[in-house]
Design an enzyme around this catalytic site. Structure first.
Site, PDB file in Angstrom:
ATOM      1  N   ASN A  10     -39.926  16.001  96.503  1.00  0.00           N
ATOM      2  CA  ASN A  10     -40.490  14.912  97.295  1.00  0.00           C
ATOM      3  C   ASN A  10     -39.559  13.698  97.181  1.00  0.00           C
ATOM      4  OD1 ASN A  10     -41.899  12.472  97.797  1.00  0.00           O
ATOM      5  ND2 ASN A  10     -43.836  13.568  97.721  1.00  0.00           N
ATOM      6  N   HIS A  13     -39.708   8.443  96.949  1.00  0.00           N
ATOM      7  CA  HIS A  13     -39.343   7.277  96.152  1.00  0.00           C
ATOM      8  C   HIS A  13     -37.871   6.910  96.255  1.00  0.00           C
ATOM      9  CE1 HIS A  13     -43.387   6.758  95.177  1.00  0.00           C
ATOM     10  NE2 HIS A  13     -43.485   7.960  94.624  1.00  0.00           N
ATOM     11  N   HIS A  46     -43.773  12.257 102.539  1.00  0.00           N
ATOM     12  CA  HIS A  46     -45.147  11.826 102.832  1.00  0.00           C
ATOM     13  C   HIS A  46     -45.056  10.623 103.760  1.00  0.00           C
ATOM     14  CE1 HIS A  46     -49.340  10.525 101.091  1.00  0.00           C
ATOM     15  NE2 HIS A  46     -49.335  10.606 102.395  1.00  0.00           N
ATOM     16  N   ARG A  48     -46.835   7.974 105.143  1.00  0.00           N
ATOM     17  CA  ARG A  48     -48.118   7.310 104.913  1.00  0.00           C
ATOM     18  C   ARG A  48     -48.473   6.424 106.088  1.00  0.00           C
ATOM     19  NH1 ARG A  48     -49.797   7.563  99.205  1.00  0.00           N
ATOM     20  NH2 ARG A  48     -51.497   6.236  99.889  1.00  0.00           N
ATOM     21  N   ARG A  52     -45.186   2.791 103.742  1.00  0.00           N
ATOM     22  CA  ARG A  52     -44.643   2.015 102.618  1.00  0.00           C
ATOM     23  C   ARG A  52     -43.310   2.555 102.107  1.00  0.00           C
ATOM     24  NH1 ARG A  52     -49.018   3.545  97.930  1.00  0.00           N
ATOM     25  NH2 ARG A  52     -50.447   2.808  99.521  1.00  0.00           N
ATOM     26  N   GLU A  73     -46.004  15.815 104.374  1.00  0.00           N
ATOM     27  CA  GLU A  73     -47.275  15.507 103.726  1.00  0.00           C
ATOM     28  C   GLU A  73     -47.907  14.369 104.515  1.00  0.00           C
ATOM     29  OE1 GLU A  73     -46.713  14.852  99.496  1.00  0.00           O
ATOM     30  OE2 GLU A  73     -48.539  13.670  99.503  1.00  0.00           O
ATOM     31  N   THR A 104     -51.417   9.522  95.842  1.00  0.00           N
ATOM     32  CA  THR A 104     -52.554  10.333  96.275  1.00  0.00           C
ATOM     33  C   THR A 104     -53.518  10.539  95.111  1.00  0.00           C
ATOM     34  OG1 THR A 104     -50.918  11.491  97.609  1.00  0.00           O
ATOM     35  CG2 THR A 104     -53.116  12.422  97.569  1.00  0.00           C
ATOM     36  N   GLU A 154     -52.401  23.532  97.929  1.00  0.00           N
ATOM     37  CA  GLU A 154     -51.610  22.929  96.857  1.00  0.00           C
ATOM     38  C   GLU A 154     -52.607  22.406  95.841  1.00  0.00           C
ATOM     39  OE1 GLU A 154     -48.243  20.462  97.833  1.00  0.00           O
ATOM     40  OE2 GLU A 154     -48.475  19.307  95.987  1.00  0.00           O
ATOM     41  N   HIS A 193     -48.083  17.159  91.722  1.00  0.00           N
ATOM     42  CA  HIS A 193     -48.525  15.816  91.372  1.00  0.00           C
ATOM     43  C   HIS A 193     -48.415  15.556  89.865  1.00  0.00           C
ATOM     44  CE1 HIS A 193     -50.295  11.921  91.806  1.00  0.00           C
ATOM     45  NE2 HIS A 193     -50.258  12.083  93.100  1.00  0.00           N
TER      46      HIS A 193
HETATM   47  N1  PXP Z   1     -47.869  16.929  96.096  1.00  0.00           N
HETATM   48  C1  PXP Z   1     -48.670  16.050  96.742  1.00  0.00           C
HETATM   49  C2  PXP Z   1     -49.679  16.588  97.678  1.00  0.00           C
HETATM   50  C3  PXP Z   1     -48.520  14.664  96.555  1.00  0.00           C
HETATM   51  O1  PXP Z   1     -49.346  13.794  97.170  1.00  0.00           O
HETATM   52  C4  PXP Z   1     -47.492  14.200  95.713  1.00  0.00           C
HETATM   53  C5  PXP Z   1     -47.266  12.727  95.573  1.00  0.00           C
HETATM   54  O2  PXP Z   1     -46.780  12.207  96.774  1.00  0.00           O
HETATM   55  C6  PXP Z   1     -46.673  15.154  95.089  1.00  0.00           C
HETATM   56  C7  PXP Z   1     -46.906  16.513  95.263  1.00  0.00           C
HETATM   57  C8  PXP Z   1     -45.557  14.746  94.175  1.00  0.00           C
HETATM   58  O3  PXP Z   1     -46.124  14.081  93.091  1.00  0.00           O
HETATM   59  P1  PXP Z   1     -45.179  13.330  92.058  1.00  0.00           P
HETATM   60  O4  PXP Z   1     -44.447  12.275  92.846  1.00  0.00           O
HETATM   61  O5  PXP Z   1     -46.135  12.759  91.064  1.00  0.00           O
HETATM   62  O6  PXP Z   1     -44.248  14.356  91.495  1.00  0.00           O
END
Ligand code: PXP
Length: 246
Positions: A10, A13, A46, A48, A52, A73, A104, A154, A193
């Site tokens: 992901n 960030h 993601h 959003r 952001r 996402e 999330t 997931e 997550h």
């Molecule tokens: N999976 C989902 C559905 C999420 O919402 C997130 C956070 O955006 C992640 C995975 C990745 O989580 P993390 O950034 O804590 O590794």
């Protein structure tokens, strides 16, 4: 024989750092290329509602790169469904979304809005998108995910990753039971997550997993591993200083 556990990275960030200064770097799309070249099997963005971090242009740019499987996402809103139908990523992971949350928070309430989710899942599936539902390991959302026709779930690993002591053991047992239940229902099991190198060994106890989606800890680690090189690079460039113009 189990198959190789896949890694979805992901890159949200990476975009967070960019948005903090309104620059055009670092690029989450360029980061996606680096992740793929280093062993990732797919990339999550993601988008959003408040934009952001990831922007619409990031999703469009990544989806144009056919060699990178995109897991988009998103909240199950009309706006996002419209974007997904236009972009047609390989996969969409539907997540709950609250404006004020840092990340999330819980799993989707699929059981409480079955008709709605059935419609969204059908629309996306008909467009050739594989739909994943981000849910907790409880029986009700797992049953509802099966009912609405989603091929993938997931499992939310956040509660396990954040828990300490006995709670952590209980969360892990519940995730293991949830993964078994999902597999018996014929669902593909992904998880994500809060996963980092410290809590990964527990996550690897979960059976039937296909893909782990990991973001924040990888970007955080990249900062620490990458800073020495970035500083060396800047230091070397500054060594070109010859006293400036006289
Ligand atoms: N999976 C989902 C559905 C999420 O919402 C997130 C956070 O955006 C992640 C995975 C990745 O989580 P993390 O950034 O804590 O590794």
């Amino acid at each position: 024989m189990h198959s190789r556990l896949k890694l979805g990275v992901n890159v949200d960030h990476v975009a967070t750092v960019r948005q903090a200064r309104g620059t055009d770097y670092p690029s989450p799309v360029a980061a996606a290329e680096l992740c793929m070249a280093s062993g990732a099997e797919s990339i999550t963005m993601h988008l959003r509602e408040d934009r952001r971090h990831i922007q619409d242009a990031d999703v469009l740019a990544l989806s144009a790169l056919n060699h990178i499987p995109l897991n988009l996402e998103m909240a199950a809103t009309e706006e996002m469904t419209g974007i997904a139908l236009k972009v047609r990523p390989q996969e969409v992971c539907l997540v709950p979304e609250k404006r004020q949350e840092l990340t999330t928070e819980g799993g989707l309430d699929v059981a409480g809005r079955k008709e709605y989710f059935r419609t969204v899942v059908n629309r996306l599936t008909e467009a050739g998108v594989r739909v994943s539902l981000f849910i907790t390991h409880d029986a009700a959302p797992l049953e509802a995910a099966t009912d609405v026709g989603a091929p993938v779930v997931e499992l939310h690993t956040g509660a396990y990753c954040d828990a300490i002591g006995g709670d952590r053991d209980r969360e892990l047992e519940a995730l293991i039971a949830g993964a078994r239940d999902a597999h018996e229902r014929g669902l593909q099991v992904n998880a994500g997550h809060g996963i980092n190198l410290n809590n990964l060994p527990g996550v690897l106890e979960i059976p039937w997993m296909d893909t782990l989606n990991i973001g924040h800890s990888l970007v955080a680690r990249a900062v620490m591993i990458g800073l020495p090189e970035a500083v060396r690079e800047m230091r070397a460039a500054m060594d070109a200083y010859r006293g400036g113009r006289s």
